[in-house]
Design a protein around this motif. Structure first.
Motif, PDB file in Angstrom:
ATOM      1  N   LEU A  29       5.040  -5.644   7.039  1.00  0.00           N
ATOM      2  CA  LEU A  29       4.216  -4.780   6.199  1.00  0.00           C
ATOM      3  C   LEU A  29       2.787  -5.299   6.207  1.00  0.00           C
ATOM      4  N   VAL A  30       1.823  -4.456   6.555  1.00  0.00           N
ATOM      5  CA  VAL A  30       0.449  -4.937   6.580  1.00  0.00           C
ATOM      6  C   VAL A  30      -0.470  -4.193   5.615  1.00  0.00           C
ATOM      7  N   GLY A  31      -0.065  -3.042   5.142  1.00  0.00           N
ATOM      8  CA  GLY A  31      -0.971  -2.336   4.243  1.00  0.00           C
ATOM      9  C   GLY A  31      -0.409  -1.032   3.726  1.00  0.00           C
ATOM     10  N   VAL A  32      -1.247  -0.373   2.940  1.00  0.00           N
ATOM     11  CA  VAL A  32      -0.862   0.893   2.315  1.00  0.00           C
ATOM     12  C   VAL A  32      -1.942   1.923   2.597  1.00  0.00           C
ATOM     13  N   LEU A  33      -1.543   3.120   2.924  1.00  0.00           N
ATOM     14  CA  LEU A  33      -2.488   4.237   3.019  1.00  0.00           C
ATOM     15  C   LEU A  33      -1.966   5.362   2.140  1.00  0.00           C
ATOM     16  N   TRP A  50      -2.091   0.785  -4.427  1.00  0.00           N
ATOM     17  CA  TRP A  50      -2.817   0.260  -3.271  1.00  0.00           C
ATOM     18  C   TRP A  50      -2.288  -1.103  -2.829  1.00  0.00           C
ATOM     19  N   ASN A  51      -1.656  -1.831  -3.771  1.00  0.00           N
ATOM     20  CA  ASN A  51      -1.203  -3.187  -3.432  1.00  0.00           C
ATOM     21  C   ASN A  51       0.314  -3.304  -3.400  1.00  0.00           C
ATOM     22  N   VAL A  52       0.969  -2.175  -3.221  1.00  0.00           N
ATOM     23  CA  VAL A  52       2.422  -2.137  -3.261  1.00  0.00           C
ATOM     24  C   VAL A  52       3.059  -2.992  -2.156  1.00  0.00           C
ATOM     25  N   HIS A  53       2.377  -3.115  -1.032  1.00  0.00           N
ATOM     26  CA  HIS A  53       2.949  -3.873   0.081  1.00  0.00           C
ATOM     27  C   HIS A  53       2.976  -5.368  -0.213  1.00  0.00           C
ATOM     28  N   ALA A  54       2.185  -5.809  -1.201  1.00  0.00           N
ATOM     29  CA  ALA A  54       1.996  -7.245  -1.383  1.00  0.00           C
ATOM     30  C   ALA A  54       3.216  -7.928  -1.984  1.00  0.00           C
ATOM     31  N   PHE A  55       3.985  -7.209  -2.836  1.00  0.00           N
ATOM     32  CA  PHE A  55       5.072  -7.930  -3.518  1.00  0.00           C
ATOM     33  C   PHE A  55       6.322  -8.061  -2.657  1.00  0.00           C
ATOM     34  N   VAL A  56       6.438  -7.227  -1.615  1.00  0.00           N
ATOM     35  CA  VAL A  56       7.707  -7.166  -0.890  1.00  0.00           C
ATOM     36  C   VAL A  56       8.078  -8.517  -0.287  1.00  0.00           C
ATOM     37  N   ASN A  57       7.118  -9.119   0.406  1.00  0.00           N
ATOM     38  CA  ASN A  57       7.431 -10.396   1.053  1.00  0.00           C
ATOM     39  C   ASN A  57       6.731 -11.568   0.366  1.00  0.00           C
ATOM     40  N   HIS A  58       6.448 -11.408  -0.921  1.00  0.00           N
ATOM     41  CA  HIS A  58       5.705 -12.469  -1.606  1.00  0.00           C
ATOM     42  C   HIS A  58       6.589 -13.700  -1.811  1.00  0.00           C
ATOM     43  N   PRO A  59       6.051 -14.900  -1.580  1.00  0.00           N
ATOM     44  CA  PRO A  59       6.877 -16.107  -1.741  1.00  0.00           C
ATOM     45  C   PRO A  59       7.363 -16.322  -3.164  1.00  0.00           C
TER      46      PRO A  59
END
Lengths: 136, 136, 274
Positions: A29-33, A50-59
């Motif tokens: 996952l690299v971003g959201v459009l 806009w930042n939905v992709h950030a939590f998926v692979n968050h450590p």
């Protein structure tokens, strides 16, 4: 070989139901459009979307249940964790009555899961104290 | 209408600050409304800095630097000359009086000019309403 | 005469064997289109090729090229997207050596939707469609003609609607800094809506877009509050043209003013004292 894909999905955060594209490059996952010709969001998103992709692979994301033992959080199995919750809820209900317990549900769950939780609260525990984190 | 305007002056260490020193040494009078901030170069004064100064309640902002060609860092003041006229335009397009931002070149030898520049600018800002009030 | 969709498909089919992928729009589920990387392994995807609404493809191109610097790619770009790619190239964000540009000329209705002054490509060797003249921008003209107090009232009201989604910043093909000033608490106050006046967020962004904005209007389209953000950028672009004779994305080897050391004449035009 380059693999790039836009995956159309619905924002998991609240009940509005904005559509968004997750940008997937080489299986990551690299971003959201935003989805421009979608009837609900019409190409707009809020800062959460806009930042939905950030939590998926968050450590920091929890993948296993943790139980506090001797003041420290330790990894546990699901059976262990569920048993602990059931025991404690039963104990509180027996001591102070069902209305001493409240349930807070999540917007990241599906409608069906949320339905189940309110059913659990009302039918099993016997309280109407149930609310939701995304009451917009 | 007479108000006591608050003016912040960003002065280049190598020219304008020495110019201010020169004005003091020559016992030249200028209004006390200006609070001087010494910066290493007028090119150090970013548009963000000017905007924040306004937000914090300044009625006028001065950026004084070396004459073009005299910069201690050879082209530092070219940055000022490039972006400050554009920032003035932006303020105008947003509906803020662009007179509130003032740019000039004052060398170390120009104490006289420094005092007169401050006098003129303070006079001009005194005729404008306080910045905070225009933003309400 | 063949229509644009057919000609575009033919143009893509012509370059497809020579590149690793062609970035263009595809109709997805529910008729919702998105950018897609067409490859020679899956030529059947071309049946779903789409033209409109436009997507911020320059940004997607940058994301792919960062991960695959040696990839040979082609991209279908409109006038604004082409300018965006050229500006990114000038600011060292991507390498154009291995990129083939396929220019897609906008139609009258599309240009009017974007109030676009330059709805045509200039750098692309392959072009699709008939290039048309720019259309006037009534919104910018209306705001430019306002008196100063009117303008202040107008922008105050518009900026009050801002929900600080940072969408305009995120979608902008020219916002590629690793560390963004707008996320710094020193400059943009956190945890407060509506933002205090003057709106630091919008003024700083307008200043950073100066001489970079390619007038693609992606920011306006994504804004959930419908703020006419592009107006400020377009007004500033006129001044940049006047001061530095620079138009974003117009000339491939002209240095952007941010990198210029001023010459005698540039300096005099700025209106500063001598």
């Amino acid at each position: 070989m380059i693999e790039y894909e836009n995956v159309l999905t619905t924002c998991p955060y609240c009940g509005t139901g904005c559509a968004l594209h997750l940008q997937v490059l080489d299986q990551k996952l690299v971003g959201v459009l935003p989805a421009k010709n979608h009837v609900i969001s019409e190409g707009g998103l809020c800062i959460k979307g806009w930042n939905v992709h950030a939590f998926v692979n968050h450590p920091d994301r929890l993948k296993k249940p943790l139980i506090r033992k001797n003041g420290k959080l330790e990894e546990a199995t699901w059976d262990e964790a569920l048993k602990l919750v059931a025991d404690k809820l039963g104990e509180i209900k027996a001591q102070s009555g069902p209305d001493s317990i409240a349930f807070l549900s999540s917007a990241k769950c599906t409608n069906e899961e949320n339905y189940l939780l309110q059913k659990f609260a009302r039918a099993v525990i016997g309280t109407n104290n149930i609310d939701h984190c995304a009451r917009l | 209408m007479t108000t006591e305007p608050k003016i912040i002056g960003f002065l280049c260490n190598w020219c304008s600050y020495r110019g201010a020193d020169g004005a003091g040494m020559a016992r030249l009078k200028y209004p006390p409304n200006i609070k001087i901030i010494r910066v290493p170069c007028s090119g150090r004064v970013s548009p963000e800095l000017v905007l924040r100064t306004f937000r914090e309640g300044a009625d006028g902002v001065m950026v004084l630097g070396c004459h073009i060609g005299d910069c201690h860092y050879s082209t530092g003041n070219h940055r000022t000359a490039k972006r400050m006229p554009l920032l003035k335009k932006l303020l105008e397009y947003t509906g803020i009086d662009s007179e509130r931002l003032y740019i000039n070149w004052v060398s170390a030898a120009e104490g006289e000019k420094f005092a007169s520049v401050i006098r003129d600018f303070t006079e001009k800002i005194s005729t404008l309403p306080p910045f905070r009030e225009t933003m309400k | 005469m063949t229509d644009r969709l057919t000609s575009l498909r033919e143009a893509i089919e012509a370059v497809l064997p020579n590149v690793d992928g062609v970035l263009a729009l595809r109709i997805g589920p529910g008729g919702i289109s998105a950018s897609h990387l067409f490859s020679k392994e899956h030529p059947e995807d071309l049946a779903k090729l789409a033209l409109w609404p436009k997507e911020p493809v320059p940004d997607t191109l940058k994301i792919i090229l960062r991960a695959h610097p040696d990839a040979k790619l082609a991209i279908v770009c409109r006038g604004c997207e082409e300018r965006g790619i050229v500006e990114m190239f000038k600011h060292a964000q991507l390498n154009l050596d291995n990129v083939t540009l396929i220019g897609l000329q906008c139609e009258q209705a599309e240009a009017e939707f974007c109030r676009c002054a330059k709805p045509f490509t200039v750098h692309s060797k392959t072009t699709v469609g008939q290039s048309i003249k720019g259309v006037p921008d009534p919104v910018t003209e209306k705001i430019a003609a306002m008196s100063q107090p009117e303008r202040l009232a107008f922008w105050k009201q518009e900026f009050e609607h801002c929900i600080k989604c940072y969408g305009c910043r995120t979608i902008c093909p020219q916002c590629f800094c690793n560390v963004c000033t707008l996320e710094d608490e020193k400059w943009v106050e956190t945890g407060r809506l509506p933002m205090a006046n003057p709106s630091m967020y919008h003024l700083i962004r307008a200043m950073h877009m100066t001489a970079k904005c390619v007038a693609c209007r992606e920011c306006e389209e994504t804004c959930p509050a419908d703020i006419p953000l592009a107006v400020q950028f377009r007004l500033m672009a006129r001044d940049v043209k006047e001061l530095f004779n620079y138009e974003a994305g117009a000339v491939m080897d002209q240095k952007p003013p941010q990198l210029l050391v001023l010459e005698e004449g540039d300096y005099e035009r700025s209106g500063l004292p001598h």
